[in-house]
Design an enzyme around this catalytic site. Structure first.
Site, PDB file in Angstrom:
ATOM      1  N   HIS A   1       0.872  -1.179   0.000  1.00  0.00           N
ATOM      2  CA  HIS A   1       0.000   0.000   0.000  1.00  0.00           C
ATOM      3  C   HIS A   1       0.912   1.233   0.000  1.00  0.00           C
ATOM      4  O   HIS A   1       2.029   1.181   0.510  1.00  0.00           O
ATOM      5  CB  HIS A   1      -0.831  -0.070   1.293  1.00  0.00           C
TER       6      HIS A   1
ATOM      7  N   ASP B   1       3.238  -4.366   8.029  1.00  0.00           N
ATOM      8  CA  ASP B   1       1.988  -3.636   7.841  1.00  0.00           C
ATOM      9  C   ASP B   1       0.866  -4.661   8.050  1.00  0.00           C
ATOM     10  O   ASP B   1       0.593  -5.486   7.169  1.00  0.00           O
ATOM     11  CB  ASP B   1       1.963  -3.045   6.429  1.00  0.00           C
TER      12      ASP B   1
ATOM     13  N   GLN C   1      -4.311  -5.444   7.124  1.00  0.00           N
ATOM     14  CA  GLN C   1      -5.303  -6.396   6.615  1.00  0.00           C
ATOM     15  C   GLN C   1      -5.281  -7.741   7.334  1.00  0.00           C
ATOM     16  O   GLN C   1      -6.117  -8.597   7.052  1.00  0.00           O
ATOM     17  CB  GLN C   1      -5.089  -6.628   5.108  1.00  0.00           C
TER      18      GLN C   1
ATOM     19  N   LYS D   1     -10.306  -0.753  10.682  1.00  0.00           N
ATOM     20  CA  LYS D   1     -10.452  -1.993   9.904  1.00  0.00           C
ATOM     21  C   LYS D   1     -10.672  -3.196  10.824  1.00  0.00           C
ATOM     22  O   LYS D   1     -10.968  -4.287  10.370  1.00  0.00           O
ATOM     23  CB  LYS D   1      -9.204  -2.236   9.051  1.00  0.00           C
TER      24      LYS D   1
ATOM     25  N   CYS E   1      -4.784   2.264  -3.546  1.00  0.00           N
ATOM     26  CA  CYS E   1      -3.529   2.821  -3.009  1.00  0.00           C
ATOM     27  C   CYS E   1      -2.359   1.876  -3.269  1.00  0.00           C
ATOM     28  O   CYS E   1      -1.465   1.726  -2.427  1.00  0.00           O
ATOM     29  CB  CYS E   1      -3.637   3.131  -1.520  1.00  0.00           C
TER      30      CYS E   1
HETATM   31  N1  PLP Z   1      -1.776  -0.763   4.595  1.00  0.00           N
HETATM   32  C1  PLP Z   1      -2.727  -1.542   4.054  1.00  0.00           C
HETATM   33  C2  PLP Z   1      -2.376  -2.930   3.613  1.00  0.00           C
HETATM   34  C3  PLP Z   1      -4.026  -1.049   3.905  1.00  0.00           C
HETATM   35  O1  PLP Z   1      -4.958  -1.833   3.374  1.00  0.00           O
HETATM   36  C4  PLP Z   1      -4.310   0.266   4.344  1.00  0.00           C
HETATM   37  C5  PLP Z   1      -5.652   0.839   4.146  1.00  0.00           C
HETATM   38  O2  PLP Z   1      -6.356   0.497   3.233  1.00  0.00           O
HETATM   39  C6  PLP Z   1      -3.289   1.020   4.916  1.00  0.00           C
HETATM   40  C7  PLP Z   1      -2.030   0.478   5.030  1.00  0.00           C
HETATM   41  C8  PLP Z   1      -3.516   2.411   5.420  1.00  0.00           C
HETATM   42  O3  PLP Z   1      -4.395   2.375   6.487  1.00  0.00           O
HETATM   43  P1  PLP Z   1      -4.954   3.726   7.142  1.00  0.00           P
HETATM   44  O4  PLP Z   1      -5.522   4.521   5.994  1.00  0.00           O
HETATM   45  O5  PLP Z   1      -5.999   3.256   8.092  1.00  0.00           O
HETATM   46  O6  PLP Z   1      -3.829   4.412   7.798  1.00  0.00           O
END
Ligand code: PLP
Length: 408
Positions: free
Chosen positions: A124, A202, A205, A228, A366
């Protein structure tokens, strides 16, 4: 196809799921973007504002003490869920802020000109851009790990990056938000450790679907977002091993993160306070703890199996549509179905699904470097959570079929 999971019982806990979307019963299949909240989490927020609201840390009255206690308990409860110490958890806004914190503080302290940060093509933007900024400042370079046609990582390339003497940090997702790929973290982390490479995960998910024992996973940092994981918006966690957090410089300065301040200089509080400058998001931290308390009553392995059946059903139904392409086909993928249909723009598809009451997401998710790799600008994505039903999975298939017949 049917699922033995007690989904109706779970659904009853989520008020929004009783609602409509464009006049049709809502089928919420955008869980990878944000999950819905159980009533107990919603109640915990209003309960805080009705009965406990006050600032933490400096209050000498009963209400402030109550807020402080609940905030402290929230951190302990979440730490317990992840099998770590409360002092190793920093409350942040979400995964994005957590990764920025690691890149800025830890990254800047250990990276020198010519060192390498290893990323993967499935990241992401939240796990790419902070590292690019840190690379620019330190003179480090970024090494990327390719994604193979089935959506898995090219581990040969990853392991050869890990062997390079200048590799210092590997930052990768546990589960891909686009492909659903679940990366084999235990073996990757073991290999990284053998070469002295620090590992940042990260977990945006994975945290909503699995109970993760961070102590045995043995990564150096782990980030996720509350919104999430059935918790509130605007709160998340950065886990960092105690030895790292203690050696890291503050990222933001302000109240509550200091020991002493004078115009000659300041000294800083120990972690996690050192990284929580200013008034914290107390209500949402308490709400996040409530989400994990709620999850502790759910059989998560059964919930994952249930989500897998919904995915399987949708995939089986959609595969018969001419020109259907699924992006990410690894056998143990999470319940995220990204797809393209030849000749149909995903945005047009999503608009027609919306008219049928079905909430999905289209776009680059993203993940622009991954889109480039897949050779598409955008994909359609349905992502399932434990409260989704087989009926919703069926509705997705019928609505896509109907949309395709309209759009072709
Ligand atoms: N990393 C992953 C794999 C994501 O799916 C997301 C959000 O869709 C993020 C990071 C960023 O999360 P946040 O926007 O809650 O900071």
């Amino acid at each position: 196809m049917s699922s033995p999971f007690p989904v109706e019982k779970i659904r009853a806990d989520f008020p929004i799921l009783k609602g409509n979307n464009r006049g049709k019963p809502l089928a919420y299949l955008d869980n990878a973007a944000s999950s819905q909240k159980p009533k107990c989490v919603i109640d915990s927020l209003s309960n805080f504002y009705e009965n406990t609201n006050s600032n933490v840390h400096r209050g000498t009255y009963e209400l402030a003490e109550k807020a402080e206690n609940e905030y402290t308990q929230a951190r302990s409860l979440i730490a317990n869920w992840f099998s770590v110490n409360p002092e190793e958890l920093v409350f942040v806004r979400g995964t994005t802020e957590a990764l920025n914190l690691v890149a800025n503080s830890f990254g800047q302290s250990i990276l020198n000109q010519g060192d390498s940060i290893i990323l993967t093509e499935m990241e992401h933007h939240a796990n790419i851009v902070p590292w690019q900024l840190t690379a620019e400042r330190t003179g480090a370079r970024i090494l990327t790990t390719p994604v193979l046609p089935d959506g898995s990582l090219d581990l040969d390339v990853l392991y050869s990056h890990l062997q390079e003497p200048r590799s210092k940090i590997l930052s990768l997702c546990h589960v891909s938000n686009t492909l659903g790929t679940t990366n084999p973290l235990p073996s990757i982390i073991k290999e990284a450790k053998e070469h002295g490479v620090k590992v940042v995960i990260d977990g945006a998910q994975s945290a909503p679907h699995y109970r993760i024992d961070l102590r045995s996973l043995d990564c150096d940092f782990f980030a996720f977002s509350g919104h999430k994981t059935f918790g509130p918006m605007g709160i998340g966690i950065l886990y960092g091993k105690s030895e790292h957090l203690h050696n890291m410089a503050p990222w933001q300065g302000g109240g509550d993160m200091i020991e002493e301040v004078s115009f000659d200089g300041s000294s800083f509080a120990p972690p996690p306070q050192r990284f929580e400058a200013g008034t914290p998001n107390v209500a949402d931290a308490i709400g996040l703890a409530e989400a994990f308390r709620y999850l502790s009553e759910i059989d998560l392995p059964s919930a994952s199996l249930h989500e897998g059946l919904l995915l399987e059903n949708a995939r089986a139904g959609l595969q018969s549509i001419e020109g259907f392409i699924e992006h990410g086909t690894t056998s143990d993928k999470a319940a995220v179905l990204s797809f393209s249909i030849d000749g149909i723009h995903p945005h047009d598809l999503a608009t027609l699904l919306d008219g049928e009451g079905i909430a999905t997401r289209t776009g680059h998710h993203c993940c622009q470097p991954l889109m480039k790799k897949l050779g598409v600008e955008a994909t359609a994505r349905a992502s399932f959570a434990m409260y989704n039903t087989m009926d919703e999975s069926e509705r997705l298939v019928s609505a896509v079929r109907k949309a395709v017949s309209v759009l072709r």
